[in-house]
Design a protein around this motif. Structure first.
Motif, PDB file in Angstrom:
ATOM      1  N   ALA A   1      21.007  72.814   3.854  1.00 34.13           N
ATOM      2  CA  ALA A   1      20.346  72.304   2.658  1.00 34.13           C
ATOM      3  C   ALA A   1      21.063  71.082   2.092  1.00 34.13           C
ATOM      4  CB  ALA A   1      20.267  73.408   1.600  1.00 34.13           C
TER       5      ALA A   1
ATOM      6  N   LEU B   1       5.856  71.126   5.558  1.00 33.25           N
ATOM      7  CA  LEU B   1       7.085  71.083   4.766  1.00 33.25           C
ATOM      8  C   LEU B   1       8.292  70.530   5.504  1.00 33.25           C
ATOM      9  CD1 LEU B   1       6.758  74.466   2.801  1.00 33.25           C
ATOM     10  CD2 LEU B   1       6.103  72.165   2.072  1.00 33.25           C
TER      11      LEU B   1
ATOM     12  N   LYS C   1      13.466  70.527   8.591  1.00 35.71           N
ATOM     13  CA  LYS C   1      14.673  70.949   7.876  1.00 35.71           C
ATOM     14  C   LYS C   1      14.394  72.176   7.014  1.00 35.71           C
ATOM     15  CE  LYS C   1      18.161  69.362   4.561  1.00 35.71           C
ATOM     16  NZ  LYS C   1      18.726  68.221   3.821  1.00 35.71           N
ATOM     17  N   ASN C   2      13.294  72.173   6.265  1.00 35.78           N
ATOM     18  CA  ASN C   2      12.947  73.337   5.449  1.00 35.78           C
ATOM     19  C   ASN C   2      12.656  74.557   6.318  1.00 35.78           C
ATOM     20  OD1 ASN C   2      13.193  72.070   2.934  1.00 35.78           O
ATOM     21  ND2 ASN C   2      11.132  71.217   3.051  1.00 35.78           N
TER      22      ASN C   2
ATOM     23  N   SER D   1      11.315  75.703  14.536  1.00 42.60           N
ATOM     24  CA  SER D   1      11.879  74.494  13.925  1.00 42.60           C
ATOM     25  C   SER D   1      12.859  73.791  14.848  1.00 42.60           C
ATOM     26  CB  SER D   1      12.609  74.851  12.618  1.00 42.60           C
ATOM     27  OG  SER D   1      11.788  75.553  11.734  1.00 42.60           O
TER      28      SER D   1
ATOM     29  N   ILE E   1      16.096  76.057   7.149  1.00 41.73           N
ATOM     30  CA  ILE E   1      16.648  76.771   5.981  1.00 41.73           C
ATOM     31  C   ILE E   1      15.924  78.096   5.777  1.00 41.73           C
ATOM     32  CG2 ILE E   1      16.947  76.674   3.476  1.00 41.73           C
ATOM     33  CD1 ILE E   1      17.182  73.591   3.795  1.00 41.73           C
ATOM     34  N   GLY E   2      14.587  78.063   5.812  1.00 41.31           N
ATOM     35  CA  GLY E   2      13.812  79.285   5.633  1.00 41.31           C
ATOM     36  C   GLY E   2      14.090  80.311   6.712  1.00 41.31           C
TER      37      GLY E   2
END
Length: 423
Positions: free
Chosen positions: A215, A77, A80-81, A126, A84-85
């Motif tokens: 986001a 995914l 970046k995701n 990440s 955010i997560g």
């Protein structure tokens, strides 16, 4: 080695690296608050050192359980995701401190910490490889050290705010608590536990805002950069685990995080010893900022010095100095011990980013998997403090510092020899 990106792409990377500084600030801030929670909850729930250090055990065990699955999540995914997560899961953990405090149960606190730590783990998995992939070729260690200096800024600020919000109230000794009636003891414990509610609710709000900011910001595709690196690799070993310098670096991360967390967790208690400084917890917590502030100064300085000195040799030098500082603290005691242990923060400074960048060097498409493996090793922050707490309970607090000293001896080996395994 891939070709250098064009100026426009590098400018875009610089903007992304600027955004990531906020991520690293929050990582440091939240993690360092555990050093305030340890003495606070130890006093509130009348715990021994081993029990109190379950705070760090639960927090860092999350790395062992979730890092590799999160690495796979990111490979599918995107980085970046993942960021955010990570912010959103960490925010949920902070919110759960409110009912945890209301429950007046130590175990519920530990559960909320685990969820919070799971979000921090996703941010680590990440953020660290994201920075190394966006860095100019050959400058990975320098760039990660510079960005992680803002992690150290967070760890410097956290003890000051934590001391004000969490340790400002009077904490009764075990004997004073024994003198309270059952009703008074329950009320006292509830009041002390509740002192963490407001700070962690504020943190939850900040984390949600950061998630929304990321986001809506356009960031480079680090996954594509990793694939470009893979295309230029002379050898593909088929798995991240096949790269020996990654395996040895994983042990290095375990040792570094374990030593750093163990020392930070016990510094307040060390400074409270009559034969060291005899400080009260709230006063000692302010000195803790020197430990983490030293790491911040060392990282800013290190980002410059890594342009001059070989990263492996610089890492080995810092590890050797820390062994000497611990030996001095254990043998001298008094204020010499206090300042020697505080000075370790400065020499810790470049260790995590340097070990990480050396361990992931040249992994290309395996970078996200390697990040998951390396982040799993952050469980050292759970294991080493617990081991040191056990030793402290059965010997003396100062003599227990041989445990992190052993960790720095291994880091010395990795810096001088281990990272060259695949050269």
């Amino acid at each position: 080695m891939p070709a250098s990106p064009p100026p426009a792409a590098q400018q875009n990377n610089n903007q992304a690296l600027t955004v990531l500084t906020g991520l690293f600030f929050m990582l440091g801030f939240i993690t360092c608050l555990n050093d305030i929670l340890v003495p606070h909850l130890k006093a509130v729930f009348d715990l021994n050192y081993t029990q109190a250090l379950l705070v760090q055990f639960c927090f860092f065990t999350a790395y062992a359980i979730t890092s590799i699955p999160f690495g796979k999540f990111i490979s599918r995914l995107g980085y970046k995701n993942g960021v955010i997560g990570g912010f959103l899961i960490a925010a949920l953990g902070c919110v759960l401190f409110y009912p945890a405090a209301g429950s007046k149960a130590y175990g519920i606190f530990l559960g909320a910490l685990f969820i919070l730590a799971s979000g921090i783990t996703l941010l680590q998995v990440s953020g660290n490889p994201y920075v190394t992939l966006l860095a100019p070729p050959g400058k990975e260690a320098r760039t990660l050290t510079l960005v992680q200096a803002f992690n150290s800024l967070g760890t410097t600020v956290a003890p000051l705010l934590g001391a004000f919000f969490i340790l400002s109230g009077e904490v009764l000794t075990s004997a004073q608590q024994d003198a309270l009636s059952a009703e008074e003891l329950v009320r006292y414990q509830a009041e002390q536990a509740a002192s963490v509610q407001v700070p962690y609710l504020i943190l939850a709000g900040v984390l949600v805002v950061l998630a929304l900011a990321v986001a809506f910001i356009r960031l480079p595709d680090a996954g594509k950069i990793a694939q470009d690196i893979s295309a230029h690799q002379s050898e593909d070993k088929g798995s991240a685990w096949a790269y020996r310098h990654l395996v040895l670096g994983t042990v290095g991360i375990f040792c570094y995080v374990g030593a750093e967390v163990a020392i930070g967790s016990l510094l307040v208690s060390v400074m409270g010893l009559p034969d060291v400084a005899g400080m009260k917890d709230a006063h000692a917590a302010k000195y803790l900022s020197y430990y983490w502030g030293g790491a911040m100064v060392g990282r800013f300085l290190g980002s410059f010095l890594l342009n001059i000195f070989n990263p492996g040799k610089y890492l080995g030098f810092n590890a050797a100095v820390n062994v000497l500082l611990i030996a001095t603290a254990m043998t001298q005691g008094g204020h010499v011990a206090m300042y020697s242990l505080l000075a370790i923060g400065f020499f810790n400074s470049i260790m995590f980013p340097t070990i990480f960048s050396l361990a992931t060097r040249g992994l290309g498409k395996y970078t996200s998997a390697a990040s998951g493996i390396l982040s799993t090793a952050i469980v050292g922050g759970a294991a080493v403090p617990l081991i040191q707490g056990f030793v402290a309970d059965h010997t003396t607090l100062l003599s227990s510092f041989w445990v992190p000293a052993v960790c720095y001896v291994y880091i010395l080996y990795f810096g001088l020899v281990g990272h060259k395994a695949d050269d």
